[in-house]
Write a protein that holds these residues in place. Structure first.
Motif, PDB file in Angstrom:
ATOM      1  N   ALA A   1     -67.257 -22.834 -52.550  1.00 27.54           N
ATOM      2  CA  ALA A   1     -67.510 -21.836 -53.591  1.00 27.54           C
ATOM      3  C   ALA A   1     -66.206 -21.451 -54.286  1.00 27.54           C
ATOM      4  O   ALA A   1     -65.111 -21.714 -53.786  1.00 27.54           O
ATOM      5  CB  ALA A   1     -68.164 -20.596 -52.990  1.00 27.54           C
ATOM      6  N   GLU A   2     -66.339 -20.820 -55.448  1.00 25.28           N
ATOM      7  CA  GLU A   2     -65.156 -20.383 -56.200  1.00 25.28           C
ATOM      8  C   GLU A   2     -64.649 -19.035 -55.708  1.00 25.28           C
ATOM      9  O   GLU A   2     -63.449 -18.857 -55.484  1.00 25.28           O
ATOM     10  CB  GLU A   2     -65.491 -20.291 -57.691  1.00 25.28           C
ATOM     11  N   THR A   3     -65.552 -18.075 -55.520  1.00 30.64           N
ATOM     12  CA  THR A   3     -65.186 -16.744 -55.042  1.00 30.64           C
ATOM     13  C   THR A   3     -66.214 -16.277 -54.027  1.00 30.64           C
ATOM     14  O   THR A   3     -67.419 -16.402 -54.248  1.00 30.64           O
ATOM     15  CB  THR A   3     -65.125 -15.724 -56.200  1.00 30.64           C
TER      16      THR A   3
ATOM     17  N   ASP B   1     -73.550 -28.679 -52.370  1.00 28.17           N
ATOM     18  CA  ASP B   1     -73.686 -28.772 -53.828  1.00 28.17           C
ATOM     19  C   ASP B   1     -74.311 -27.502 -54.418  1.00 28.17           C
ATOM     20  O   ASP B   1     -74.065 -27.165 -55.585  1.00 28.17           O
ATOM     21  CB  ASP B   1     -74.524 -29.995 -54.209  1.00 28.17           C
TER      22      ASP B   1
ATOM     23  N   LYS C   1     -71.313 -24.980 -54.689  1.00 24.87           N
ATOM     24  CA  LYS C   1     -70.116 -25.452 -55.358  1.00 24.87           C
ATOM     25  C   LYS C   1     -69.798 -24.611 -56.593  1.00 24.87           C
ATOM     26  O   LYS C   1     -70.640 -24.432 -57.471  1.00 24.87           O
ATOM     27  CB  LYS C   1     -70.258 -26.923 -55.741  1.00 24.87           C
ATOM     28  N   SER C   2     -68.578 -24.079 -56.638  1.00 25.61           N
ATOM     29  CA  SER C   2     -68.020 -23.364 -57.793  1.00 25.61           C
ATOM     30  C   SER C   2     -68.771 -22.085 -58.149  1.00 25.61           C
ATOM     31  O   SER C   2     -68.629 -21.579 -59.256  1.00 25.61           O
ATOM     32  CB  SER C   2     -67.977 -24.283 -59.027  1.00 25.61           C
ATOM     33  N   CYS C   3     -69.553 -21.526 -57.218  1.00 20.87           N
ATOM     34  CA  CYS C   3     -70.290 -20.305 -57.538  1.00 20.87           C
ATOM     35  C   CYS C   3     -69.596 -19.083 -56.920  1.00 20.87           C
ATOM     36  O   CYS C   3     -68.630 -19.197 -56.171  1.00 20.87           O
ATOM     37  CB  CYS C   3     -71.736 -20.404 -57.070  1.00 20.87           C
ATOM     38  N   THR C   4     -70.111 -17.912 -57.255  1.00 21.98           N
ATOM     39  CA  THR C   4     -69.620 -16.654 -56.695  1.00 21.98           C
ATOM     40  C   THR C   4     -70.619 -16.182 -55.646  1.00 21.98           C
ATOM     41  O   THR C   4     -71.820 -16.118 -55.908  1.00 21.98           O
ATOM     42  CB  THR C   4     -69.473 -15.589 -57.789  1.00 21.98           C
TER      43      THR C   4
ATOM     44  N   HIS D   1     -71.251 -12.682 -62.138  1.00 25.18           N
ATOM     45  CA  HIS D   1     -71.216 -14.091 -61.749  1.00 25.18           C
ATOM     46  C   HIS D   1     -71.918 -14.421 -60.433  1.00 25.18           C
ATOM     47  O   HIS D   1     -72.129 -15.600 -60.130  1.00 25.18           O
ATOM     48  CB  HIS D   1     -69.763 -14.566 -61.660  1.00 25.18           C
TER      49      HIS D   1
ATOM     50  N   GLU E   1     -59.153 -27.491 -52.282  1.00 28.76           N
ATOM     51  CA  GLU E   1     -60.121 -27.399 -53.369  1.00 28.76           C
ATOM     52  C   GLU E   1     -61.059 -26.201 -53.220  1.00 28.76           C
ATOM     53  O   GLU E   1     -61.974 -26.015 -54.012  1.00 28.76           O
ATOM     54  CB  GLU E   1     -60.968 -28.685 -53.428  1.00 28.76           C
TER      55      GLU E   1
ATOM     56  N   GLY F   1     -62.194 -22.003 -52.502  1.00 31.25           N
ATOM     57  CA  GLY F   1     -62.119 -20.819 -53.332  1.00 31.25           C
ATOM     58  C   GLY F   1     -61.389 -19.679 -52.654  1.00 31.25           C
ATOM     59  O   GLY F   1     -60.719 -19.846 -51.637  1.00 31.25           O
TER      60      GLY F   1
END
Length: 427
Positions: A226-228, A201, A204-207, A293, A256, A258
């Protein structure tokens, strides 16, 4: 009396002749090593599969709900060697910083307990225990690697299904010179990967930026949430291997996960390479995205091997989390902390750093004794970073207890450590 210049030459010669083999590869059964090709410098490249110890569906459910993975029961193989732990300056709780007196007197207070009657260091062999399976492995006779045509691996349908969902496939070399240790897989990277999967968590979705990524296994695991992920190291041959590993594991990140971008980042240079003629260089858009980011930075100890002759960890940078590997060369340690300082000051967001390190005893010609000098230097650098007052950034350092579940098969010994650094602008 040995002349200082002759002593330095002696140590340099010893260093250059060393060849090291990661404990991770040493403890993998022979049947799991598949030689697939020769790299650009003529080294044999092997393909190993590392099993993920998880229930994929449960893990994804918990990820969506933001829960921590406390219900996963994994048998941790922990090597109980407190005499080595204490000799390197760690107290019984394993959490306190060394004070200056302790660092100066380390590493000799309890070394005597590790010596035989002649004063030689007694090496205690760890039992060969694998948590992956209880069945007896075939005896380790001579290694006869099987050379495969690219993409010609043959597995049953059931094996293909398991590999697709539960295996990380990594190309790597084995028994390399010290300067090529980044091409092996090290235990510190696994500790970092465990933490990433446990605290998914946070990622999640971070760079994320990884420093000294080596084979890229930590970046690949991070990209599952992660996103990137900017997966960085130096050396075209190593970065090419890393890029191949990212492609081999696209199945883990395709649904799902990155994007992993393999890039060159040299700690000894102040600027990122933007020359389009240079492989793995940066575009202006990527540099802008990195600084705007990133919230996490992390590292594992492949890079430290170059100085100490024994493996360590892995590096990544992300705006939320920074995980680091412990380097055994003082110059590399200094370059690492300078790079962290420079990067955190250029980031637009606060950053969290995680350091995954492995303490090691080492016999040096300089002292003709067993020491923990590199670890001491690392701790001094960590203390100096926390004390730094430049009016721009503040750094808060704290250890993370390695009691989280184990998601990969390796020996999690007590000498493995994970450190957290929060870097935030001074308000």
């Amino acid at each position: 009396m040995v002349d200082p210049e002759e002593e330095e030459v002696m140590e340099e010669i010893t260093f250059k002749s060393d060849t090291v083999l990661s404990d991770v590869h040493l403890n993998v059964p022979n049947r799991r090593h598949l030689m697939v090709r020769l790299n650009a410098v003529g080294q044999p490249v092997f393909l190993s599969q590392f099993k993920l110890l998880w229930n994929k569906d449960s893990w994804k459910d918990n990820q969506v709900k933001g829960k921590k993975q406390k219900d996963i029961q994994i048998e941790n193989t922990v090597h109980d060697d407190r005499s080595i732990q204490e000799s390197c300056g760690k107290n019984s709780s394993g959490t306190d910083f060394l004070n200056e007196n302790e660092i100066q007197t380390c590493p000799c207070t309890r070394i005597e307990a590790l010596l035989d009657n002649d004063g030689d260091l007694e090496v205690v062999r760890r039992p060969r225990v694998f948590t992956e399976t209880k069945q007896k492995e075939p005896s380790r006779n001579k290694v006869h690697p099987k050379i495969l045509t690219q993409g010609a691996e043959h597995f049953s349908e059931e094996e293909q299904e398991n590999i697709y969902h539960n295996m990380v496939k990594i190309e790597h070399t084995m028994a390399t010179p010290l300067e090529d240790v980044g091409k092996q897989v090290w235990r510190g990277a696994f500790l970092l990967a465990d933490y990433i999967l446990f605290q998914c968590d946070l990622f999640k979705s971070c760079t994320v930026l990884e420093l000294g990524a080596g084979t890229g296994i930590a970046s690949i695991i991070t990209a599952m949430v992660a996103e990137t992920v900017y997966c960085t190291d130096v050396g075209e041959d190593l970065l090419t291997m890393c890029e191949r590993n990212v492609a081999l594991n696209r199945n883990l990140t395709a649904t799902e996960g990155g994007t992993v971008k393999v890039k060159e980042l040299d700690w000894l240079k102040d600027d990122l390479c933007t020359d389009p003629q240079v492989p793995f260089s940066w575009s202006e858009e990527e540099i802008s995205d990195l600084y705007a980011h990133t919230t996490i930075i992390m590292a594992a100890d492949e890079v430290l091997q170059e100085a100490f002759g024994d493996p360590g960890t892995l590096l990544m940078i992300c705006a939320d989390l920074l995980d680091l590997v412990f380097f055994y060369d003082d110059d590399l340690t200094d370059a690492l902390f300078k790079t962290l300082y420079r990067l955190t000051h250029n980031l637009k967001n606060a950053c969290t750093v995680y350091l995954s390190i492995e303490k090691r005893l080492n016999f040096t010609l300089r002292h003709l004794d067993i020491t923990c000098e590199a670890y001491n230097h690392f701790r001094f650098s960590l203390n100096d970073l926390q004390k730094l007052r430049d009016g721009k950034m503040k750094f808060i350092v704290e250890p993370i207890e390695a009691t989280f579940p184990q998601f990969l098969v390796y020996e999690r010994i007590e000498q493995l450590e994970l450190w957290k650094i929060v870097a935030a602008p001074v308000s």
